[in-house]
Design a protein around this motif. Sequence first.
Motif, PDB file in Angstrom:
ATOM      1  N   GLY A  14      48.635  22.985 -15.820  1.00 31.01           N
ATOM      2  CA  GLY A  14      47.398  23.070 -16.591  1.00 31.01           C
ATOM      3  C   GLY A  14      46.187  22.999 -15.692  1.00 31.01           C
ATOM      4  N   GLY A  15      45.306  22.052 -15.969  1.00 28.05           N
ATOM      5  CA  GLY A  15      44.084  21.903 -15.192  1.00 28.05           C
ATOM      6  C   GLY A  15      44.188  20.914 -14.060  1.00 28.05           C
ATOM      7  N   VAL A  16      45.428  20.573 -13.647  1.00 26.86           N
ATOM      8  CA  VAL A  16      45.645  19.639 -12.532  1.00 26.86           C
ATOM      9  C   VAL A  16      46.535  20.309 -11.500  1.00 26.86           C
ATOM     10  CG1 VAL A  16      46.583  17.390 -11.853  1.00 26.86           C
ATOM     11  CG2 VAL A  16      45.436  17.642 -14.062  1.00 26.86           C
ATOM     12  N   ALA A  17      46.204  20.128 -10.232  1.00 27.16           N
ATOM     13  CA  ALA A  17      47.037  20.645  -9.140  1.00 27.16           C
ATOM     14  C   ALA A  17      47.166  19.552  -8.086  1.00 27.16           C
ATOM     15  CB  ALA A  17      46.405  21.882  -8.530  1.00 27.16           C
ATOM     16  N   TRP A  18      48.287  19.546  -7.406  1.00 28.47           N
ATOM     17  CA  TRP A  18      48.471  18.611  -6.302  1.00 28.47           C
ATOM     18  C   TRP A  18      49.241  19.315  -5.207  1.00 28.47           C
ATOM     19  CZ3 TRP A  18      50.799  18.471 -10.966  1.00 28.47           C
ATOM     20  CH2 TRP A  18      52.184  18.481 -11.021  1.00 28.47           C
ATOM     21  N   ALA A  19      48.983  18.901  -3.984  1.00 32.68           N
ATOM     22  CA  ALA A  19      49.622  19.524  -2.825  1.00 32.68           C
ATOM     23  C   ALA A  19      49.912  18.456  -1.788  1.00 32.68           C
ATOM     24  CB  ALA A  19      48.717  20.593  -2.232  1.00 32.68           C
ATOM     25  N   GLY A  20      50.935  18.694  -1.012  1.00 31.71           N
ATOM     26  CA  GLY A  20      51.288  17.798   0.084  1.00 31.71           C
ATOM     27  C   GLY A  20      51.894  18.613   1.198  1.00 31.71           C
ATOM     28  N   GLY A  21      51.645  18.208   2.419  1.00 33.39           N
ATOM     29  CA  GLY A  21      52.223  18.958   3.519  1.00 33.39           C
ATOM     30  C   GLY A  21      51.856  18.393   4.863  1.00 33.39           C
ATOM     31  N   LEU A  22      52.100  19.220   5.853  1.00 39.83           N
ATOM     32  CA  LEU A  22      51.925  18.832   7.249  1.00 39.83           C
ATOM     33  C   LEU A  22      50.923  19.731   7.942  1.00 39.83           C
ATOM     34  CD1 LEU A  22      55.681  18.415   8.174  1.00 39.83           C
ATOM     35  CD2 LEU A  22      54.067  16.604   7.606  1.00 39.83           C
ATOM     36  N   GLY A  23      50.257  19.161   8.918  1.00 43.05           N
ATOM     37  CA  GLY A  23      49.353  19.917   9.773  1.00 43.05           C
ATOM     38  C   GLY A  23      49.323  19.273  11.140  1.00 43.05           C
ATOM     39  N   ARG A  24      48.372  19.693  11.967  1.00 42.88           N
ATOM     40  CA  ARG A  24      48.214  19.119  13.299  1.00 42.88           C
ATOM     41  C   ARG A  24      46.727  18.921  13.553  1.00 42.88           C
ATOM     42  NH1 ARG A  24      52.678  18.584  15.620  1.00 42.88           N
ATOM     43  NH2 ARG A  24      52.017  18.220  17.734  1.00 42.88           N
ATOM     44  N   ILE A  25      46.397  17.826  14.227  1.00 41.33           N
ATOM     45  CA  ILE A  25      45.022  17.623  14.667  1.00 41.33           C
ATOM     46  C   ILE A  25      45.008  17.667  16.191  1.00 41.33           C
ATOM     47  CG2 ILE A  25      44.205  16.350  12.654  1.00 41.33           C
ATOM     48  CD1 ILE A  25      44.627  13.765  14.235  1.00 41.33           C
ATOM     49  N   THR A  26      43.923  18.201  16.725  1.00 45.34           N
ATOM     50  CA  THR A  26      43.751  18.313  18.170  1.00 45.34           C
ATOM     51  C   THR A  26      42.434  17.663  18.546  1.00 45.34           C
ATOM     52  OG1 THR A  26      44.904  20.452  18.099  1.00 45.34           O
ATOM     53  CG2 THR A  26      43.682  19.941  20.102  1.00 45.34           C
ATOM     54  N   ASN A  27      42.455  16.774  19.536  1.00 42.56           N
ATOM     55  CA  ASN A  27      41.201  16.147  19.969  1.00 42.56           C
ATOM     56  C   ASN A  27      40.539  16.985  21.058  1.00 42.56           C
ATOM     57  OD1 ASN A  27      42.464  15.512  22.398  1.00 42.56           O
ATOM     58  ND2 ASN A  27      42.746  13.357  21.911  1.00 42.56           N
ATOM     59  N   GLN A  28      39.403  16.530  21.557  1.00 41.92           N
ATOM     60  CA  GLN A  28      38.631  17.304  22.528  1.00 41.92           C
ATOM     61  C   GLN A  28      39.369  17.529  23.836  1.00 41.92           C
ATOM     62  OE1 GLN A  28      34.926  15.171  22.832  1.00 41.92           O
ATOM     63  NE2 GLN A  28      34.065  16.191  21.045  1.00 41.92           N
ATOM     64  N   SER A  29      40.293  16.652  24.180  1.00 37.46           N
ATOM     65  CA  SER A  29      41.041  16.822  25.432  1.00 37.46           C
ATOM     66  C   SER A  29      42.242  17.747  25.259  1.00 37.46           C
ATOM     67  CB  SER A  29      41.497  15.461  25.966  1.00 37.46           C
ATOM     68  OG  SER A  29      42.481  14.902  25.110  1.00 37.46           O
ATOM     69  N   GLY A  30      42.505  18.181  24.008  1.00 37.47           N
ATOM     70  CA  GLY A  30      43.617  19.094  23.753  1.00 37.47           C
ATOM     71  C   GLY A  30      44.894  18.418  23.295  1.00 37.47           C
ATOM     72  N   ALA A  31      44.900  17.078  23.222  1.00 37.07           N
ATOM     73  CA  ALA A  31      46.095  16.362  22.753  1.00 37.07           C
ATOM     74  C   ALA A  31      46.274  16.607  21.256  1.00 37.07           C
ATOM     75  CB  ALA A  31      45.964  14.876  23.035  1.00 37.07           C
ATOM     76  N   GLU A  32      47.520  16.867  20.843  1.00 35.75           N
ATOM     77  CA  GLU A  32      47.828  17.141  19.437  1.00 35.75           C
ATOM     78  C   GLU A  32      48.681  16.035  18.839  1.00 35.75           C
ATOM     79  OE1 GLU A  32      47.841  21.941  18.874  1.00 35.75           O
ATOM     80  OE2 GLU A  32      49.755  20.913  18.978  1.00 35.75           O
TER      81      GLU A  32
END
Length: 70
Positions: A14-32
């Motif tokens: 209906g008028g509600v949605a939910w999502a879940g998952g994975l991603g990656r973050i990268t800092n300024q030095s390139g570490a993920e």
Amino acid sequence: MLFRSGHFDIHLQGGVAWAGGLGRITNQSGAERPVRMSVVLVREHGQWVIVQSHASLPVQDAEIFKLATG
């Protein structure tokens, strides 16, 4: 900080949605690091609005038990 989304499962009821998952973050030095995310949205006046979101950095079991035992 840069975020790259990965696989997300999206559900709609209906008028509600939910999502879940994975991603990656990268800092300024390139570490993920992997990041887990979830979000809940509601449809208001024809637009989807985020009403709840959460992100966390997964911690390996070995790291958790190392912290617990010192």
